[in-house]
Design a protein around this motif. Structure first.
Motif, PDB file in Angstrom:
ATOM      1  N   ASN A 191       0.839  -1.204   0.000  1.00 45.09           N
ATOM      2  CA  ASN A 191       0.000   0.000   0.000  1.00 45.09           C
ATOM      3  C   ASN A 191       0.868   1.247   0.000  1.00 45.09           C
ATOM      4  O   ASN A 191       1.966   1.246   0.589  1.00 45.09           O
ATOM      5  CB  ASN A 191      -0.884   0.059   1.257  1.00 45.09           C
ATOM      6  N   THR A 192       0.393   2.298  -0.625  1.00 43.46           N
ATOM      7  CA  THR A 192       1.044   3.602  -0.551  1.00 43.46           C
ATOM      8  C   THR A 192       0.322   4.481   0.460  1.00 43.46           C
ATOM      9  O   THR A 192      -0.810   4.196   0.862  1.00 43.46           O
ATOM     10  CB  THR A 192       1.047   4.289  -1.926  1.00 43.46           C
ATOM     11  N   ALA A 193       0.985   5.552   0.898  1.00 42.27           N
ATOM     12  CA  ALA A 193       0.415   6.462   1.889  1.00 42.27           C
ATOM     13  C   ALA A 193      -0.598   7.406   1.246  1.00 42.27           C
ATOM     14  O   ALA A 193      -0.662   7.556   0.024  1.00 42.27           O
ATOM     15  CB  ALA A 193       1.530   7.275   2.543  1.00 42.27           C
ATOM     16  N   ARG A 203      13.424   7.848   2.013  1.00 41.09           N
ATOM     17  CA  ARG A 203      11.994   8.056   1.820  1.00 41.09           C
ATOM     18  C   ARG A 203      11.588   9.341   2.516  1.00 41.09           C
ATOM     19  O   ARG A 203      12.169   9.751   3.536  1.00 41.09           O
ATOM     20  CB  ARG A 203      11.176   6.871   2.329  1.00 41.09           C
ATOM     21  N   THR A 204      10.590  10.002   1.979  1.00 37.54           N
ATOM     22  CA  THR A 204      10.053  11.201   2.609  1.00 37.54           C
ATOM     23  C   THR A 204       9.097  10.802   3.733  1.00 37.54           C
ATOM     24  O   THR A 204       8.636   9.656   3.805  1.00 37.54           O
ATOM     25  CB  THR A 204       9.303  12.072   1.585  1.00 37.54           C
ATOM     26  N   SER A 205       8.790  11.746   4.619  1.00 32.28           N
ATOM     27  CA  SER A 205       7.781  11.497   5.648  1.00 32.28           C
ATOM     28  C   SER A 205       6.422  11.288   4.978  1.00 32.28           C
ATOM     29  O   SER A 205       6.235  11.642   3.805  1.00 32.28           O
ATOM     30  CB  SER A 205       7.720  12.661   6.630  1.00 32.28           C
ATOM     31  N   PHE A 206       5.493  10.714   5.712  1.00 35.52           N
ATOM     32  CA  PHE A 206       4.204  10.431   5.087  1.00 35.52           C
ATOM     33  C   PHE A 206       3.062  10.520   6.099  1.00 35.52           C
ATOM     34  O   PHE A 206       3.267  10.509   7.312  1.00 35.52           O
ATOM     35  CB  PHE A 206       4.220   9.056   4.417  1.00 35.52           C
ATOM     36  N   LYS A 207       1.848  10.622   5.557  1.00 36.00           N
ATOM     37  CA  LYS A 207       0.615  10.563   6.338  1.00 36.00           C
ATOM     38  C   LYS A 207      -0.228   9.406   5.810  1.00 36.00           C
ATOM     39  O   LYS A 207      -0.438   9.289   4.608  1.00 36.00           O
ATOM     40  CB  LYS A 207      -0.171  11.872   6.219  1.00 36.00           C
TER      41      LYS A 207
END
Length: 368
Positions: free
Chosen positions: A171-173, A299-303
């Motif tokens: 899954n992606t964010a 990787r960048t931060s995510f929500k």
């Protein structure tokens, strides 16, 4: 007795710019997508057939060997991917597995079996996981005895303690979580062009926090350089910036010098420069295999999606040893312990590591 000896051998630097096929920049790969391999319907059918073979033999996932997961039709594609990893780009990308078609056990069986045709799995954490998960389980970012992969925070460019780290996207964010790769040789050569003294400063070891994964006879910190020149090859190792910073908590640890801090900041600036970093939006069903000695990843931060735990950003991860991998400099042994080519090397080798296992699901709160 703790191993505190640091070798005084004269540092050997690359004689000049490293160059070569691993020294790519983002524009090189954006205009030429030979590095992306795609699964055909026939390939997917063969993976599913190999799953059936492994089940017919009554094998648990962890007991499947390469010969128990036959992929004769995929052989050429896998060989091209290994060539990309070892000689062309320092990584391989495979796209197109219909991950939502499978239950977790089947997907895990596919990932494990395919990865066996790339290399030999090694333990990736203190829990003995040969296959684990990258997902936010709420681990506090400031917990210095945990890794950051089980949080939603940004991960600066780094490398792992294995020849190849593999990821498959489930899954992606909702927002963020973008993956990026960068060539160690390209960053090295640009540092050498701009500030050779700072490039050479990263040939001297930095002090890095082990985050609680302490091999027998070692300190809770380690000393390891970003760049090593060994047998006419550049060997890279990029520690997470947070782990260099948190190593300052150890009063007995050698201090990273001001020149090294300046060099490390320049190193990260170049890694993050769009000229050098290749951003690859993960899609569900994408596989990525990264050669840690020549390519660094971030990787960048995510929500995550609110109130939808089944949609959380989720990657499965495997660490692989390559029997035909690079010759490694002795400096890497500070982290790896065994670096001998042709053996199963790398991984987490600590006295209190749990027995080897495969985690079908993320574990909380002890997952690491």
């Amino acid at each position: 007795m703790l191993d505190v000896v640091e070798k005084t051998k004269k540092t050997e630097y690359a004689p000049g710019p490293v160059g070569g096929p691993f020294a790519w920049k983002s524009a090189d790969l954006q205009k030429d997508e030979r590095w992306i391999h795609r699964l055909s319907d026939e390939d997917i059918a063969e993976l599913e057939a190999a799953v059936a073979v492994s089940r017919a033999r009554g094998l648990d996932i962890i007991d499947i060997a390469k010969d128990d997961f036959p992929l004769s039709g995929l052989t050429e594609k896998i060989q091209l991917m290994r060539q990309d990893i070892l000689a062309n780009f320092g990584f391989a990308y495979l796209r197109g597995l219909p991950v939502r078609k499978y239950d977790r056990e089947t997907l895990t069986r596919i990932y494990w079996g395919l990865s066996l045709h790339v290399g030999d799995p090694v333990a990736q954490n203190r829990n003995g996981h040969l296959l684990g998960h990258v997902i936010d389980i709420g681990t506090p970012v400031d917990d210095v005895n945990k890794r950051l992969t089980q949080t939603s925070t940004e991960l600066q460019f780094h490398s792992d303690a294995c020849d190849v780290v593999g990821l498959v996207c489930i899954n992606t964010a909702m927002e963020g979580g973008q993956s990026a790769l960068v060539s160690a040789a390209s960053v090295h050569d640009e540092m050498l062009r701009r500030r050779p003294e700072l490039c050479h400063a990263l040939y001297d070891p930095l002090t890095v926090d082990r985050r609680g994964e302490i091999p027998a006879g070692k300190h809770p910190w380690m000393r390891i350089p970003v760049f090593s020149w060994h047998k006419n090859s550049l060997v890279g190792y990029a520690p997470l910036k947070n782990y260099v910073e948190s190593a300052t908590r150890f009063e007995d640890a050698p201090k990273t010098t001001e020149e090294q801090w300046e060099a490390f900041r320049l190193f990260l600036d170049l890694c993050n420069d769009p000229e050098f970093s290749l951003h690859i939006p993960f899609e569900p069903g994408d596989f990525q295999f990264v050669h840690n000695h020549v390519v660094f990843h971030s990787r960048t931060s995510f929500k995550d999606w609110p109130d939808s735990p089944e949609r959380k950003r989720h990657l499965m991860r495997i660490w692989l040893s390559l029997p035909d991998g690079m010759e490694l400099s002795e400096a890497i042994a500070e982290r790896w312990i065994n670096i001998e080519r042709g053996t199963k090397r790398g991984g987490v080798n600590i006295p209190n590591r749990k027995n080897l296992t495969i985690a079908l699901e993320p574990e909380t709160p002890a997952f690491d």
